[in-house]
Design a protein around this motif. Structure first.
Motif, PDB file in Angstrom:
ATOM      1  N   ASP A 161       0.836  -1.195   0.000  1.00 28.21           N
ATOM      2  CA  ASP A 161       0.000   0.000   0.000  1.00 28.21           C
ATOM      3  C   ASP A 161       0.871   1.246   0.000  1.00 28.21           C
ATOM      4  N   ASP A 162       2.021   1.142   0.658  1.00 35.20           N
ATOM      5  CA  ASP A 162       2.976   2.245   0.720  1.00 35.20           C
ATOM      6  C   ASP A 162       4.377   1.689   0.546  1.00 35.20           C
ATOM      7  N   LEU A 163       5.204   2.371  -0.237  1.00 34.14           N
ATOM      8  CA  LEU A 163       6.594   1.977  -0.459  1.00 34.14           C
ATOM      9  C   LEU A 163       7.527   3.004   0.163  1.00 34.14           C
ATOM     10  N   VAL A 164       8.600   2.528   0.770  1.00 35.81           N
ATOM     11  CA  VAL A 164       9.681   3.397   1.212  1.00 35.81           C
ATOM     12  C   VAL A 164      10.943   2.965   0.475  1.00 35.81           C
ATOM     13  N   ASP A 165      11.517   3.872  -0.288  1.00 33.80           N
ATOM     14  CA  ASP A 165      12.750   3.578  -1.022  1.00 33.80           C
ATOM     15  C   ASP A 165      13.938   3.893  -0.116  1.00 33.80           C
ATOM     16  N   ALA A 166      14.668   2.858   0.270  1.00 35.07           N
ATOM     17  CA  ALA A 166      15.821   3.023   1.161  1.00 35.07           C
ATOM     18  C   ALA A 166      17.137   2.939   0.392  1.00 35.07           C
ATOM     19  N   SER A 167      17.094   3.287  -0.889  1.00 36.05           N
ATOM     20  CA  SER A 167      18.306   3.216  -1.708  1.00 36.05           C
ATOM     21  C   SER A 167      19.245   4.390  -1.484  1.00 36.05           C
ATOM     22  N   GLY A 168      18.735   5.469  -0.898  1.00 36.81           N
ATOM     23  CA  GLY A 168      19.555   6.655  -0.696  1.00 36.81           C
ATOM     24  C   GLY A 168      20.321   6.614   0.613  1.00 36.81           C
ATOM     25  N   THR A 169      20.661   7.787   1.122  1.00 38.87           N
ATOM     26  CA  THR A 169      21.360   7.872   2.398  1.00 38.87           C
ATOM     27  C   THR A 169      20.415   7.519   3.541  1.00 38.87           C
ATOM     28  N   VAL A 170      20.981   7.272   4.700  1.00 37.77           N
ATOM     29  CA  VAL A 170      20.164   7.013   5.882  1.00 37.77           C
ATOM     30  C   VAL A 170      19.248   8.201   6.152  1.00 37.77           C
ATOM     31  N   GLU A 171      19.785   9.406   5.976  1.00 33.10           N
ATOM     32  CA  GLU A 171      18.986  10.606   6.225  1.00 33.10           C
ATOM     33  C   GLU A 171      17.797  10.693   5.271  1.00 33.10           C
TER      34      GLU A 171
END
Length: 201
Positions: free
Chosen positions: A172-182
């Motif tokens: 239902d919701d995606l979080v893209d964690a490909s970037g920096t931790v921040e």
């Protein structure tokens, strides 16, 4: 109460997202950490697991050596299935108690982080499924760096999991964690506020 399921592949960044949700005021249960509890010295599953796999899976403190056990089950689908049948009902029982407790407390949103939520079908128990994704090469690098596995072990572990794209399609919701931790934390905080607003409305 809005019930949130949080999942993603191993080393995808879902724990970072869970911690942000907690800081934003959403109570979260780390279901995968329950396995550590069950396998710790004196844990409720130590004798059953050691009885099945043999005493070689015990560590020096007489808990389950998760690395040794992992090497056994991730190369043997039948053994992995046996372990899941033993562990998952205990986890589901604890999840149910956690969510019922937060509802009794009047929390507007509460959630559970679990790696195999889609695979086990338990994602259907939640109002919203949040899936954390990152690039496959990042997932591999993160797994090797944090676990001490050699590259072949890491590839086997990743190959045993559901295709991340298939898991993402069910979100239902995606979080893209490909970037920096921040960047990941900012995306997670924005989603947490959205979930709280949804519950309030």
């Amino acid at each position: 109460m809005l019930r949130i399921g949080l999942t993603g592949g191993i080393a995808s960044g879902k724990t970072t997202v869970r911690r942000v949700f907690e800081r934003t005021g959403i109570p979260m249960l780390d279901a995968d950490a329950l396995t550590h509890e069950f396998f710790a010295p004196g844990g409720e599953l130590v004798e059953e697991v050691a009885g099945h796999f043999g005493r070689a899976v015990l560590d020096r403190e007489r808990g389950i050596d998760r690395k040794t056990l992992g090497a056994r089950v991730f190369q043997n689908p039948a053994e992995r299935e046996w372990l899941n049948r033993v562990v998952h009902p205990r986890i589901w029982q604890r999840i149910g108690a956690f969510l019922e407790g937060r509802q009794e407390e009047g929390k507007p949103v509460a959630g559970v982080e679990a790696a195999l939520m889609v695979e086990t079908g338990s994602a259907a128990n939640y109002d919203r499924l949040v899936v954390v994704v990152c690039r496959p090469e990042q997932q591999f690098e993160r797994l090797v760096a944090r676990s001490g596995m050699n590259p072949e072990e890491a590839r086997l572990r990743l190959a045993a999991q559901m295709d991340p794209l298939e898991k993402a399609r069910q979100a239902d919701d995606l979080v893209d964690a490909s970037g920096t931790v921040e960047e990941t934390e900012a995306a997670a905080a924005a989603l947490a506020r959205k979930l709280l607003d949804r519950a309030a409305s």
